[in-house]
Write an enzyme that holds these catalytic residues in place. Structure first.
Site, short mmCIF file in Angstrom:
data_model
loop_
_atom_site.label_atom_id
_atom_site.label_comp_id
_atom_site.label_asym_id
_atom_site.label_seq_id
_atom_site.Cartn_x
_atom_site.Cartn_y
_atom_site.Cartn_z
N LEU A 1 -17.25 -41.04 -25.56
CA LEU A 1 -17.23 -42.04 -26.63
C LEU A 1 -16.49 -43.28 -26.16
CD1 LEU A 1 -17.92 -42.72 -29.59
CD2 LEU A 1 -15.69 -41.74 -30.22
N THR B 1 -22.38 -76.02 -17.31
CA THR B 1 -21.29 -75.22 -17.88
C THR B 1 -21.67 -73.76 -18.04
OG1 THR B 1 -20.34 -77.12 -19.00
CG2 THR B 1 -19.75 -74.96 -19.86
N GLY C 1 -6.01 -43.92 -18.93
CA GLY C 1 -7.14 -43.67 -19.81
C GLY C 1 -7.96 -42.48 -19.35
N VAL C 2 -8.42 -41.69 -20.33
CA VAL C 2 -9.17 -40.48 -20.00
C VAL C 2 -10.48 -40.80 -19.30
CG1 VAL C 2 -10.37 -40.30 -22.23
CG2 VAL C 2 -9.86 -38.21 -20.90
N ASP C 3 -11.04 -41.98 -19.57
CA ASP C 3 -12.28 -42.35 -18.88
C ASP C 3 -12.02 -42.55 -17.39
OD1 ASP C 3 -10.71 -44.58 -19.52
OD2 ASP C 3 -12.43 -45.93 -19.73
N LYS D 1 -22.18 -41.74 -25.13
CA LYS D 1 -23.10 -41.14 -24.17
C LYS D 1 -22.89 -39.64 -24.18
CE LYS D 1 -23.55 -43.28 -20.18
NZ LYS D 1 -23.16 -43.96 -18.91
#
Length: 239
Positions: A8, A169, A96-98, A14
């Site tokens: 998540l 730009t 972070g766990v990811d 996913k």
């Protein structure tokens, strides 16, 4: 017994089934929204393994929905050591766990630089023994654009094409923000070589990584790195 893996993130979920041989099946990506309709697309099964970097409210929504669809839920958290992986952080909860799972899924017999591009751009270095030698966190190119637009509304939040020296730009914004990410990865590869005495293999994942790939050195494209880590976590912790 059917097992599903759930990753998540800040904009989408996913998920994929875990096969008997430890590999992952077909990946399903579901954009989440405030209306809650995304929860209707969730699969059902026996065991769910969940990793989340989303808000507490979004995570609770997912867990509540999965409780009605699965007999057992396992929420995955960062660990100081698992399998060959040893993280560098003194406080494992600060990583972070990811990032933890992407490294777990990719660590092996060779040094690796693991780059994830989502809301943030993360860079983590693994040596050949599986030791995490530290990492970096920066805004992703898309987040840079959004922040610039928020502070100066005349600067568009999207659009433009990359060029080394842009002539408008829109193109200058794309070139500057993507170029900053490219430079960070390239600098990290050089620093990793100095630290390890060898150039690590480059592994790329995350929804925002596609725009960078053509201008990066040779790399392995592993968009499901977090799910691969979840699969390995299940083998090491549950199976």
């Amino acid at each position: 017994m059917s097992t599903w893996l759930f990753d998540l993130g800040n904009t989408r979920l996913k998920c994929a089934p875990l096969r008997d041989d430890g590999s992952i099946g077909e990946v399903v990506a579901i954009a989440h929204d405030d209306a809650g309709a995304w929860l209707d697309a969730l699969p059902t099964g026996e065991v769910a393994c969940i990793a989340s970097v989303a808000s507490d409210a979004r995570r609770v929504e997912l867990l509540d929905a999965l409780c009605a669809r699965f007999a057992r839920l396992h929420r995955v958290r960062t660990e100081a050591a698992l399998g060959p992986l040893r993280i560098a952080y003194a406080e494992s909860a600060h990583l972070g766990v990811d990032r933890f799972l992407a490294m777990l899924g990719l660590c092996g017999a060779h040094a690796a630089l693991v780059v994830g591009v989502g809301t943030a751009l993360t860079v983590d270095l693994l040596d050949a023994a599986g030791r995490h030698r530290g990492g970096r966190i920066a805004p992703s190119p898309q987040l840079m654009r959004e922040v610039l637009h928020a502070r100066a509304a005349q600067l568009p939040a999207a659009g433009g094409e990359y060029a080394e020296f842009a002539d408008d730009t829109d193109h200058a914004l794309a070139s500057g923000c993507e170029g900053a990410a490219l430079a960070l990865v390239e600098r990290s590869l050089c620093a990793a070589h100095d630290l390890l005495g060898e150039t690590p293999s480059l592994h790329l994942h995350g929804g925002g990584a596609e725009t960078l790939r053509a201008r990066l050195p040779a790399h392995a494209w592993t968009p499901e790195a977090v799910l691969l880590g979840l699969a390995r976590w299940h083998v090491l912790r549950i199976a």
